[in-house]
Design an enzyme around this catalytic site. Sequence first.
Site, mmCIF file in Angstrom:
data_model
loop_
_atom_site.group_PDB
_atom_site.id
_atom_site.type_symbol
_atom_site.label_atom_id
_atom_site.label_comp_id
_atom_site.label_asym_id
_atom_site.label_seq_id
_atom_site.Cartn_x
_atom_site.Cartn_y
_atom_site.Cartn_z
ATOM 1 N N ASP A 45 0.825 -1.201 0.000
ATOM 2 C CA ASP A 45 0.000 0.000 0.000
ATOM 3 C C ASP A 45 0.863 1.255 0.000
ATOM 4 O OD1 ASP A 45 -2.934 1.181 0.938
ATOM 5 O OD2 ASP A 45 -1.264 2.287 1.822
ATOM 6 N N TYR A 50 2.919 9.847 -0.561
ATOM 7 C CA TYR A 50 4.033 9.259 0.174
ATOM 8 C C TYR A 50 5.379 9.513 -0.506
ATOM 9 C CZ TYR A 50 0.336 6.508 2.495
ATOM 10 O OH TYR A 50 -0.789 6.105 3.171
ATOM 11 N N LYS A 75 -3.127 5.925 -4.112
ATOM 12 C CA LYS A 75 -4.205 6.858 -3.788
ATOM 13 C C LYS A 75 -3.982 8.215 -4.450
ATOM 14 C CE LYS A 75 -3.814 4.810 0.817
ATOM 15 N NZ LYS A 75 -2.395 4.450 0.745
ATOM 16 N N HIS A 108 -7.799 9.497 -1.318
ATOM 17 C CA HIS A 108 -7.058 9.521 -0.051
ATOM 18 C C HIS A 108 -7.858 10.209 1.051
ATOM 19 C CE1 HIS A 108 -2.607 9.323 1.393
ATOM 20 N NE2 HIS A 108 -3.438 9.080 2.382
#
Length: 275
Positions: A45, A50, A75, A108
Amino acid sequence: MTTSVFLNNDRTIPLLGLGLYKATADDEAENAIISAAKNGYRLFDTASAYKNEESVGRGIARCGVPRKDLFITTKIWNNAQRLGDVDGAFERSLDRLGLDYIDLYLIHWPVPGCYLNTWKEMEKFLESGRALSIGVSNFEIRHLEELRKVSGIIPAVNQIECHPLCYPRELIEYCQANGIQVQAYAPLARGAYLDNDILCVLGTKYAHTPAQIGLRWAVQKGISVIPKSTRPERIAANARIFDFEIEQEDMDLLDTLNQNYHSSHVPEDLRDTIF
């Protein structure tokens, strides 16, 4: 013991995956994926926010597991929603990951005034096969109800913070009643319950660590978990949750630990708007 569950479009999702939040150092995500794959993980994930999709892509390519046997989630972030750049954001994630398709693409956060349009755009990814499932993250019941009014496609997943100290029972029961798989991020509360007396006592009873008790509590409820770690020994330990079962009276005891404690935080650009 069951290690995967069906989504509402008849695909399966592992009950255990590796979360890759903040795995941004050089090759950190890549090495974590390789280590996790050796320990049986198949779900990985990440998210555009990120800033590690390239490293995740290298890990996927090097982990030795055929792509068809992996489950990859990413996401769309808030600014792409506000700009209406849903297709562009998706294509950039695919490119960074080096993939032809995503197993699960998530909104998200439910950005006010945007998330309904984002969802309608994401339906096209599902129809084209570029995303095999689409879902949401951090959605409350009111957001899911709004989505239901404009779309016939029910989210496959709602990814939320969930662990013994944060057990949003009403939201979880709503999702389960409506065919939405709950997935827990930060299922270890970033260490907040690892010295909890009850978790420690149960750890002794079941000959497992408090972390394993907390993860087992969730998967026993049918909730998929994605604990984050980049340390091989912890990645291996977090996978050892399918060799025991917690008795119902102890499950009920763990339910009482809920404090609505959140180890994660609402993004600064949303704090005054939704929560």
